[in-house]
Design a protein around this motif. Structure first.
Motif, short mmCIF file in Angstrom:
data_model
loop_
_atom_site.label_atom_id
_atom_site.label_comp_id
_atom_site.label_asym_id
_atom_site.label_seq_id
_atom_site.Cartn_x
_atom_site.Cartn_y
_atom_site.Cartn_z
N VAL A 235 0.73 -1.50 -0.07
CA VAL A 235 0.03 0.27 0.50
C VAL A 235 1.02 1.29 0.45
O VAL A 235 1.19 1.83 -0.76
CB VAL A 235 -0.96 0.03 1.38
N GLN B 66 1.34 4.04 -3.03
CA GLN B 66 1.05 5.69 -2.51
C GLN B 66 2.24 6.76 -2.80
O GLN B 66 1.67 7.75 -3.38
CB GLN B 66 0.58 5.65 -1.28
N ASP C 71 -5.93 1.90 10.93
CA ASP C 71 -7.54 2.16 9.74
C ASP C 71 -8.00 1.40 10.61
O ASP C 71 -9.71 1.62 10.17
CB ASP C 71 -7.18 0.64 8.60
N GLN D 160 -5.00 5.60 1.73
CA GLN D 160 -5.22 4.50 1.91
C GLN D 160 -4.50 3.86 2.94
O GLN D 160 -3.54 4.41 3.31
CB GLN D 160 -5.39 3.52 0.96
#
Length: 773
Positions: free
Chosen positions: A102, A106, A191, A253
């Motif tokens: 991830v 990014q 998250d 994210q």
């Protein structure tokens, strides 16, 4: 089909095989119920339940000396385990996995998308106030952004973004903010929010290496978006914010993913790491001597010894669990045997009714299931077992005597087999008696509140007594009452009244609550009777009053007698004009009929009444009044008329008898007498109380000599009380009235007018069948 026939044949064969006054079918049903309870109930309760030292509680006095038979560990109390486990869990961190994939994506997006767009600027972008003309290069660029950077944006928004980044200052600010965001993403963005983090420790696993971070350094994706929004508002206008929000929403994210499974496993491991024991008792060590008060420490040693004995038994394979199960079966068999002996000796009628035996068995089994769920499956204290449910159900559905003995059975069973000991037995019996007293003469469903009050008071009484005996804290007793016993009283009462209707329907039982509902004169069937056969309706009301008074005099069920009387003649609605009470001044239609036909019409009101009662859902207990209030009595008037009309014929007496059966209960027997008395006393000329009493006694004596009362429980003493009760009501019916001056004139006018053509019997002893039927 063959199986059905075979089963029917087996049942018939069992019915034909007589054993004393009963048959093999009846004995088989009872034996199956006994075996089912004997096998099922002990299974519900684990052999792990402590029973050896159930008489020794904290604060009680030891009844015997206990010495350790071998070395064993002392188990920690539930409270100690809870505290230590909480401490262990507090040290367990929340585990997060840093996602390199991830972050790499990014990083690529933040560092390359803007330069890529500048380098590959479309050859022409045309903006117009009414439309946007798209060329092939914009569409190609949109697809390429998705392929290269997994960045999804619409062609329209891409056009707006180009307009924004075409300004060098905007481009510089955007790249600067993007670099700051990328630094935060590299540190790790979670998250889940900080509200979900209940403990202080947080561990990030990055490329297999654990790194502990402070809770203050923990940043969630929501926090990052909020900070980013503030930065964008400081550097850009409101119009520019729209496209920037779209841009960053496609990029941001979380890079830290909460590992729920690893965290949960670590918590479980921490809990399991807490030792269950805290000390050791050595062989031959004195645990408690006789006549000493048991404190918490001593009780815990006894508790630990119980489980040590059980574990030793399992290790040595000495059939301890089998012996325990067998012992429970033997104890339960003894309890059920005593209950069966009580029913055989004092309540034979209940014992002979397999439906009621099944009802009692089901209630006991349900009560045991409740106890097993609460104390075994949920491991809740014994105070929450709703033992009063069974007591109240038995009292309402059968009677107080069965409820009383049933409560004792359940108390002994739960105290002995479940392991609750004397304390649970005491709570069960005392609270059960209070519940029975609250509902034994139930009249409305609002009595649930009365039951709650009585049961709560019973619980308080027992709890206060036991607390005082054991020198325990009254504060703890109050906590037990508020947390366990009071909710128990509330729920038990409400559950009882909620399931009452189910049992009524399943076993066709009529409770006093249902009787009260049926006594409402606005009931559709009674409403029809009052409109279609008003004379019969009035007759039924008077019979109801007579029956109620008589039933009360002999300690029967006055409510049942009254309600049954209301419905006993509903069959007359089919042909009301053939019954004298409905004729008024009309001709008696029986004068034009043969006696045998009149007898058939009179007898048909029984069959018609049963059909109507079933159609309207009238319970069997009330339906029984319809055929039993006549029994197999003879229609004397029409029988004598047939013999007079056809002297040469041999008249069959059976053709002039009602089909029966004879009254099977006190209440139907009372209604038979009340019906005959009400109908016959109307024929008395110039009635006086002595004349009426002699007449009533003659009717009762006649029914008794005919054997119509042989199958109900009415005694000679009861019959005298019934006659006295009848006279109390009839004295009001035949009270002396003042004759007004114009009475003679009215009598003269009546003689001149149309006379009633209804033919009355010549003598009072030949009762008018059209009136009393």
């Amino acid at each position: 089909m063959n199986i059905k026939k075979l089963w029917k044949k087996i049942i018939n064969d069992l019915n034909e095989y007589k054993i004393g006054r009963t048959n093999l079918t009846d004995i088989s049903v009872k034996a199956l119920l006994f075996i089912a309870m004997l096998v099922l109930l002990p299974i519900l309760f684990s052999s792990d339940r402590i029973t050896n030292f159930s008489d020794m509680r904290v604060g009680s006095i030891s009844t015997r000396k206990v010495v350790a038979p071998f070395n064993f560990y002392i188990l920690k109390t539930d409270k100690e385990l809870a505290v230590e486990r909480d401490e262990a869990v507090k040290k367990v961190p929340y585990y997060f996995i840093f996602s390199d994939s991830v972050y790499n994506l990014q990083e690529k997006q933040f560092t390359q998308i803007i330069p890529f767009l500048i380098k590959n600027k479309p050859s022409a972008i045309v903006n117009d106030s009414t439309e946007i003309i798209w060329n092939q290069e914009i569409l190609r660029l949109k697809e390429e952004l998705m392929t290269r950077y997994n960045f999804e944006i619409s062609a329209a928004n891409l056009n707006i973004l180009y307009n924004f980044i075409s300004n060098k200052e905007n481009r510089t600010k955007l790249q600067s903010i993007g670099n700051e965001v990328l630094k935060e993403l590299k540190k790790g963005i979670s998250d889940i929010g900080p509200d979900h983090i209940k403990r202080e420790n947080i561990v990030v696993i990055k490329r297999g290496i654990e790194e502990q971070i402070e809770k203050t350094d923990f940043v969630s994706i929501d926090t990052l978006r909020k900070d980013l929004d503030e930065k964008l508002r400081k550097n850009f206008s409101e119009n520019e914010l729209t496209i920037l929000n779209i841009y960053f929403s496609r990029l941001l994210q979380p890079t830290l993913i909460f590992d729920k499974e690893l965290t949960r496993n670590s918590v479980d491991a921490a809990i399991n790491s807490v030792a269950l024991t805290k000390d050791m008792v050595f062989k031959d060590e004195l645990i408690v001597d006789k006549n000493l008060r048991i404190d918490e420490k001593t009780f815990q040693k006894l508790y630990s010894l119980e489980y040590a004995l059980l574990e030793q038994s399992r290790r040595e394979d000495n059939w301890q669990e089998v012996l325990s199960y067998t012992g429970k079966m033997a104890l339960l068999a003894a309890i059920l045997f005593v209950y069966g002996l009580y029913l055989y000796s004092f309540r034979r009628k209940i014992l002979n009714d397999n439906r009621k035996i099944l009802l009692i068995s089901i209630i006991i089994i349900i009560q045991a299931i409740f106890a097993a769920i609460f104390t075994v499956s949920l491991d809740w204290p014994i105070y929450v077992i709703p033992t009063t449910i069974s007591s109240m159900l038995l009292a309402i559905l059968i009677d107080s005597g069965i409820a009383f003995t049933g409560t004792i059975v359940i108390g002994l069973f739960l105290g002995g087999i479940q392991g609750g000991g004397y304390e649970l037995t005491l709570y069960t019996i005392v609270a059960g008696m209070a519940g029975i007293f609250a509902v034994h003469r139930i009249r409305t469903r609002n009595q649930v509140f009365k039951a709650i009050l009585y049961i709560s008071l019973a619980y308080i009484w027992v709890l206060a007594a036991l607390t005082s005996i054991r020198f325990e804290s009254m504060t703890e007793a109050l906590r037990i009452f508020v947390y366990y016993l009071l909710p128990n009283a509330l729920l038990s009462s409400f559950i009882t009244f909620m399931v009452l209707g189910i049992f009524e329907k399943m076993f066709d039982i009529t409770t006093d609550v249902t009787l009260l509902e049926l006594s409402d004169l606005n009931h559709p069937l009674l409403k029809r009777l009052s409109l279609e056969a008003p004379g019969t309706f009035h007759h039924s009301m008077i019979v109801g009053n007579l029956s109620e008074a008589a039933a009360k005099a002999i300690n029967g069920n006055p409510l049942l007698a009254r309600v049954g009387s209301y419905y006993h003649d509903i069959g007359k609605m089919e042909k009301p004009e053939y019954f004298i009470e409905n004729l008024m001044d009309a001709d008696n239609r029986h004068n034009a009929l043969a006696p045998s036909m009149s007898a058939l019409i009179l007898a048909s009101h029984v069959k018609n009444g049963l059909e109507l009662a079933r159609k309207y859902g009238i319970p069997k207990l009330i339906r029984d009044f319809i055929p039993e209030h006549h029994g197999t009595s003879l229609m004397t008037y029409f029988y004598n008329k047939a013999k007079e009309s056809f002297p040469e014929k041999d008249i069959n007496e059976a053709d002039f008898r009602y089909p029966g059966p004879r009254p099977q209960s006190k209440e139907t027997g009372i209604t038979m007498l009340a019906d005959a008395v009400e109908a016959a006393t109307r024929t008395i000329k110039n009635p006086t109380l002595p004349k009426v009493r002699a007449f009533v006694e003659d009717i009762v004596d006649k029914r008794f000599k005919e054997g119509e009362l042989d199958e109900c429980d009415l005694t000679l003493k009861d019959l005298k009380s019934i006659i006295d009760a009848f006279m109390t009501i009839l004295s009001g019916v035949f009270q002396h009235r003042i004759e007004y001056p114009d009475t003679d004139k009215k009598k003269t006018d009546n003689k001149k007018g149309n006379k009633r053509k209804i033919e009355e019997p010549a003598e009072n002893k030949n009762l008018s069948e059209a009136r009393k039927s």
